[in-house]
Design a protein around this motif. Sequence first.
Motif, PDB file in Angstrom:
ATOM      1  N   UNK A  55      26.318  25.736  35.358  1.00  0.00           N
ATOM      2  CA  UNK A  55      26.857  24.377  35.523  1.00  0.00           C
ATOM      3  C   UNK A  55      28.161  24.214  34.742  1.00  0.00           C
ATOM      4  N   UNK A  56      28.206  24.755  33.530  1.00  0.00           N
ATOM      5  CA  UNK A  56      29.433  24.679  32.722  1.00  0.00           C
ATOM      6  C   UNK A  56      30.564  25.465  33.363  1.00  0.00           C
ATOM      7  N   UNK A  57      30.251  26.636  33.907  1.00  0.00           N
ATOM      8  CA  UNK A  57      31.267  27.461  34.557  1.00  0.00           C
ATOM      9  C   UNK A  57      31.847  26.770  35.787  1.00  0.00           C
ATOM     10  N   UNK A  58      30.984  26.230  36.609  1.00  0.00           N
ATOM     11  CA  UNK A  58      31.443  25.536  37.822  1.00  0.00           C
ATOM     12  C   UNK A  58      32.261  24.310  37.444  1.00  0.00           C
ATOM     13  N   UNK A  59      31.805  23.552  36.469  1.00  0.00           N
ATOM     14  CA  UNK A  59      32.541  22.365  36.017  1.00  0.00           C
ATOM     15  C   UNK A  59      33.911  22.767  35.467  1.00  0.00           C
ATOM     16  N   UNK A  60      33.949  23.832  34.700  1.00  0.00           N
ATOM     17  CA  UNK A  60      35.206  24.311  34.120  1.00  0.00           C
ATOM     18  C   UNK A  60      36.192  24.716  35.210  1.00  0.00           C
ATOM     19  N   UNK A  61      35.724  25.447  36.204  1.00  0.00           N
ATOM     20  CA  UNK A  61      36.592  25.842  37.315  1.00  0.00           C
ATOM     21  C   UNK A  61      37.078  24.605  38.056  1.00  0.00           C
ATOM     22  N   UNK A  62      36.169  23.698  38.357  1.00  0.00           N
ATOM     23  CA  UNK A  62      36.527  22.490  39.098  1.00  0.00           C
ATOM     24  C   UNK A  62      37.523  21.611  38.328  1.00  0.00           C
ATOM     25  N   UNK A  63      37.296  21.448  37.029  1.00  0.00           N
ATOM     26  CA  UNK A  63      38.162  20.586  36.223  1.00  0.00           C
ATOM     27  C   UNK A  63      39.553  21.178  35.982  1.00  0.00           C
ATOM     28  N   UNK A  64      39.687  22.479  36.065  1.00  0.00           N
ATOM     29  CA  UNK A  64      40.965  23.125  35.759  1.00  0.00           C
ATOM     30  C   UNK A  64      41.723  23.626  36.978  1.00  0.00           C
ATOM     31  N   UNK A  65      41.147  23.533  38.155  1.00  0.00           N
ATOM     32  CA  UNK A  65      41.773  24.101  39.347  1.00  0.00           C
ATOM     33  C   UNK A  65      43.136  23.470  39.659  1.00  0.00           C
ATOM     34  N   UNK A  66      43.264  22.179  39.499  1.00  0.00           N
ATOM     35  CA  UNK A  66      44.537  21.520  39.817  1.00  0.00           C
ATOM     36  C   UNK A  66      45.661  21.989  38.898  1.00  0.00           C
ATOM     37  N   UNK A  67      45.307  22.296  37.678  1.00  0.00           N
ATOM     38  CA  UNK A  67      46.304  22.727  36.705  1.00  0.00           C
ATOM     39  C   UNK A  67      46.715  24.181  36.900  1.00  0.00           C
ATOM     40  N   UNK A  68      45.749  25.058  37.212  1.00  0.00           N
ATOM     41  CA  UNK A  68      46.022  26.488  37.222  1.00  0.00           C
ATOM     42  C   UNK A  68      46.149  27.126  38.600  1.00  0.00           C
ATOM     43  N   UNK A  69      45.699  26.476  39.644  1.00  0.00           N
ATOM     44  CA  UNK A  69      45.925  26.957  41.007  1.00  0.00           C
ATOM     45  C   UNK A  69      46.352  25.775  41.888  1.00  0.00           C
ATOM     46  N   UNK A  70      47.519  25.213  41.575  1.00  0.00           N
ATOM     47  CA  UNK A  70      47.945  23.988  42.243  1.00  0.00           C
ATOM     48  C   UNK A  70      48.500  24.180  43.662  1.00  0.00           C
ATOM     49  N   UNK A  71      48.942  25.374  43.992  1.00  0.00           N
ATOM     50  CA  UNK A  71      49.574  25.583  45.299  1.00  0.00           C
ATOM     51  C   UNK A  71      48.679  26.408  46.214  1.00  0.00           C
ATOM     52  N   UNK A  72      48.975  26.337  47.500  1.00  0.00           N
ATOM     53  CA  UNK A  72      48.238  27.166  48.457  1.00  0.00           C
ATOM     54  C   UNK A  72      48.406  28.644  48.125  1.00  0.00           C
ATOM     55  N   UNK A  73      49.582  29.037  47.695  1.00  0.00           N
ATOM     56  CA  UNK A  73      49.843  30.428  47.332  1.00  0.00           C
ATOM     57  C   UNK A  73      48.968  30.863  46.145  1.00  0.00           C
ATOM     58  N   UNK A  74      48.870  30.005  45.135  1.00  0.00           N
ATOM     59  CA  UNK A  74      48.015  30.300  43.976  1.00  0.00           C
ATOM     60  C   UNK A  74      46.554  30.458  44.393  1.00  0.00           C
ATOM     61  N   UNK A  75      46.091  29.539  45.241  1.00  0.00           N
ATOM     62  CA  UNK A  75      44.699  29.583  45.687  1.00  0.00           C
ATOM     63  C   UNK A  75      44.440  30.826  46.543  1.00  0.00           C
ATOM     64  N   UNK A  76      45.374  31.152  47.409  1.00  0.00           N
ATOM     65  CA  UNK A  76      45.234  32.343  48.255  1.00  0.00           C
ATOM     66  C   UNK A  76      45.161  33.601  47.405  1.00  0.00           C
ATOM     67  N   UNK A  77      45.997  33.692  46.390  1.00  0.00           N
ATOM     68  CA  UNK A  77      45.992  34.854  45.498  1.00  0.00           C
ATOM     69  C   UNK A  77      44.670  34.951  44.729  1.00  0.00           C
ATOM     70  N   UNK A  78      44.181  33.819  44.219  1.00  0.00           N
ATOM     71  CA  UNK A  78      42.915  33.830  43.489  1.00  0.00           C
ATOM     72  C   UNK A  78      41.770  34.241  44.416  1.00  0.00           C
ATOM     73  N   UNK A  79      41.709  33.692  45.603  1.00  0.00           N
ATOM     74  CA  UNK A  79      40.642  34.041  46.545  1.00  0.00           C
ATOM     75  C   UNK A  79      40.706  35.527  46.894  1.00  0.00           C
ATOM     76  N   UNK A  80      41.906  36.068  47.055  1.00  0.00           N
ATOM     77  CA  UNK A  80      42.045  37.504  47.325  1.00  0.00           C
ATOM     78  C   UNK A  80      41.514  38.332  46.160  1.00  0.00           C
TER      79      UNK A  80
END
Length: 108
Positions: A55-80
């Motif tokens: 629960x802490x891990x999921x919350x941490x990812x969710x709370x920080x995603x806008x700051x650290x993967x703000x663009x489609x390119x960032x999200x695509x790279x992370x998913x890859x």
Amino acid sequence: MNEIYTKKEFMILAMLYVANVDGKINQDEVRVILDCFEPSSVAEVRRRFNKMNDAELIRCIDENKAKYVPTDEDRTRLIADLQRIVEADDRHLAIEEYILNALKTMLA
């Protein structure tokens, strides 16, 4: 405990989360992470990761995603990178695909 201070730490935490979805982070998964980040950074994030529950891990990812993967390119790279973790051990478990798809949805 759930503080993430850099994009690098966020990425490592997400990769560790996916690597651990089957209950064990194996050496092939660690190698993929170390291909992207220096060992000292991985070790530091892993120490914090080991103290967090799901629960802490999921919350941490969710709370920080806008700051650290703000663009489609960032999200695509992370998913890859997360996909590389899933494929690292040549085993494709349903839970790994489920978590990967859940993270894709969460990061969108």
